[in-house]
Design a protein around this motif. Structure first.
Motif, PDB file in Angstrom:
ATOM      1  N   GLY A   1       0.845  -1.260   0.094  1.00 59.44           N
ATOM      2  CA  GLY A   1      -0.027   0.156   0.016  1.00 59.44           C
ATOM      3  C   GLY A   1       0.775   1.289  -0.127  1.00 59.44           C
ATOM      4  O   GLY A   1       2.046   1.324   0.404  1.00 59.44           O
TER       5      GLY A   1
ATOM      6  N   SER B   1      -5.933   2.382  -6.733  1.00 64.41           N
ATOM      7  CA  SER B   1      -5.800   1.045  -6.460  1.00 64.41           C
ATOM      8  C   SER B   1      -5.819   0.135  -7.939  1.00 64.41           C
ATOM      9  O   SER B   1      -6.777   0.261  -8.844  1.00 64.41           O
TER      10      SER B   1
ATOM     11  N   THR C   1      -2.392  -0.850  -3.340  1.00 67.42           N
ATOM     12  CA  THR C   1      -3.453  -0.175  -2.806  1.00 67.42           C
ATOM     13  C   THR C   1      -2.926   1.062  -2.539  1.00 67.42           C
ATOM     14  O   THR C   1      -2.202   1.511  -1.920  1.00 67.42           O
TER      15      THR C   1
END
Length: 341
Positions: A130, A194, A219
């Motif tokens: 992420g 994402s 993400t």
């Protein structure tokens, strides 16, 4: 003291390079040689010189000749040349360098195979994870080819960084770079939603075995910066014909619910379309490499006025600007604006 009209002679207009065309724009090599045409157009008659640079930087002169107009007369404002590319010509990004006096302009084009001729592979440091919206991912990797059972570097090839969003299923090219002589490459890419990210070798007309890296699941977390919104005004394009497109824009910031605007002091990033059509909703465009930041602040020349330069892409004509504040937080992008110069 009076002057007659003949006392001051008007100076002739100096020619500049208006356009360079390479036909075809992507040279695809199969079993036969391919004839490639090069066309250079000037704003006024002039004399140009040409040079072709291979992906490894080696060059050879290209004999540009003035074209004949419809009446059979020579037109020194339009020049052409033809070069035959043999099936074994190097693949990668070639450059046509055109000189007009002290002016020098480059036009890039790619040479590819019609199909894979040897096994290839592309490996990267990509891994799933992420990031915060506005953060960039540094991608490094290597391209190799197999010769007689041995894997060796495959240098000077073109690598694109492709992205597939989860929400809309749209695919984009975030950036494109050239590998060095040892097949190594690196880039900073910035996903804005994402999705899946991978590196792709631009070697053949269609992807083949080994031309794509393993994809990473990215993400993108939107921290909800809030606060001030960026307003983009007075955008301009200038194309002096030296190979660089000048972008100008005024940026002011205003907090939600306030009528007070302040001048921007952060930096900007520039993106362009992949073709002549205006990008659709959610299309982030292709990141353009920027030069000419006059004070090292991403083009800020004072008073909220920004001026930067980018290479003019072969086909992309739509541009947008994205502002980053002093803490490097991404703000809302501008709308897409077409370059009509």
């Amino acid at each position: 003291m009076s002057h007659s009209p003949n006392d001051t002679a008007s100076s002739p207009t100096e020619p500049i390079i208006q356009e360079i065309d390479v036909v075809p724009s992507v040279v695809v090599l199969g079993g036969q040689s391919v004839k490639v045409e090069f066309h250079v157009y000037l704003t006024e008659p002039g004399v140009v010189r040409g040079r072709l640079l291979e992906p490894d930087g080696q060059g050879a002169d290209l004999e540009l000749e003035p074209r004949d107009d419809s009446d059979g007369a020579t037109d020194d404002s339009a020049w052409s040349a033809v070069r035959v590319f043999r099936p074994d010509a190097p693949t990668g990004r070639w450059r046509l360098v055109v000189e007009l006096g002290d002016e020098q302009v480059e036009q890039e084009f790619q040479v590819r195979w019609d199909r894979l001729r040897v096994p290839v592979r592309i490996t990267t440091n990509l891994s799933s994870g992420g990031i915060e919206l506005g953060d960039a991912i540094e991608v490094t990797g290597t391209i190799e080819r197999e010769e007689k059972g041995v894997w060796e570097p495959f240098g000077h090839q073109v690598v694109s960084f492709a992205y597939l969003t989860f929400a809309r299923g749209d695919s984009y090219t975030l950036d494109q770079v050239d590998a060095d002589e040892n097949g190594h490459f690196s880039a900073l890419v910035e996903p804005i939603a994402s999705g899946l990210l991978w590196a792709e070798l631009e070697l053949t007309t269609e992807p083949g075995p080994g031309t794509r890296s393993v994809a990473a699941h990215i993400t993108v977390n939107d921290p909800g910066v809030g606060g001030e919104k960026a307003y983009y005004n007075g955008r301009t394009f200038k194309w002096p014909g030296d190979g660089w497109l000048r972008h100008g824009v005024n940026i002011h910031l205003r907090a939600d619910g306030s009528d007070v605007r302040r001048e921007a002091t952060g930096r900007i990033a520039i993106y362009h379309s992949r073709g002549s059509a205006k990008p659709g909703q959610g299309d982030p465009g292709v990141s353009a490499r920027v030069r000419g930041s006059q004070d090292g602040k991403g083009g800020d020349t004072g008073g909220g006025r920004y001026s930067v330069q980018t290479r003019r892409p072969a086909r992309g004509r739509w541009w947008r600007v994205v502002y980053y504040d002093a803490d490097n937080r991404r703000r809302n992008p501008s709308g897409w604006l077409k370059d009509t110069t």
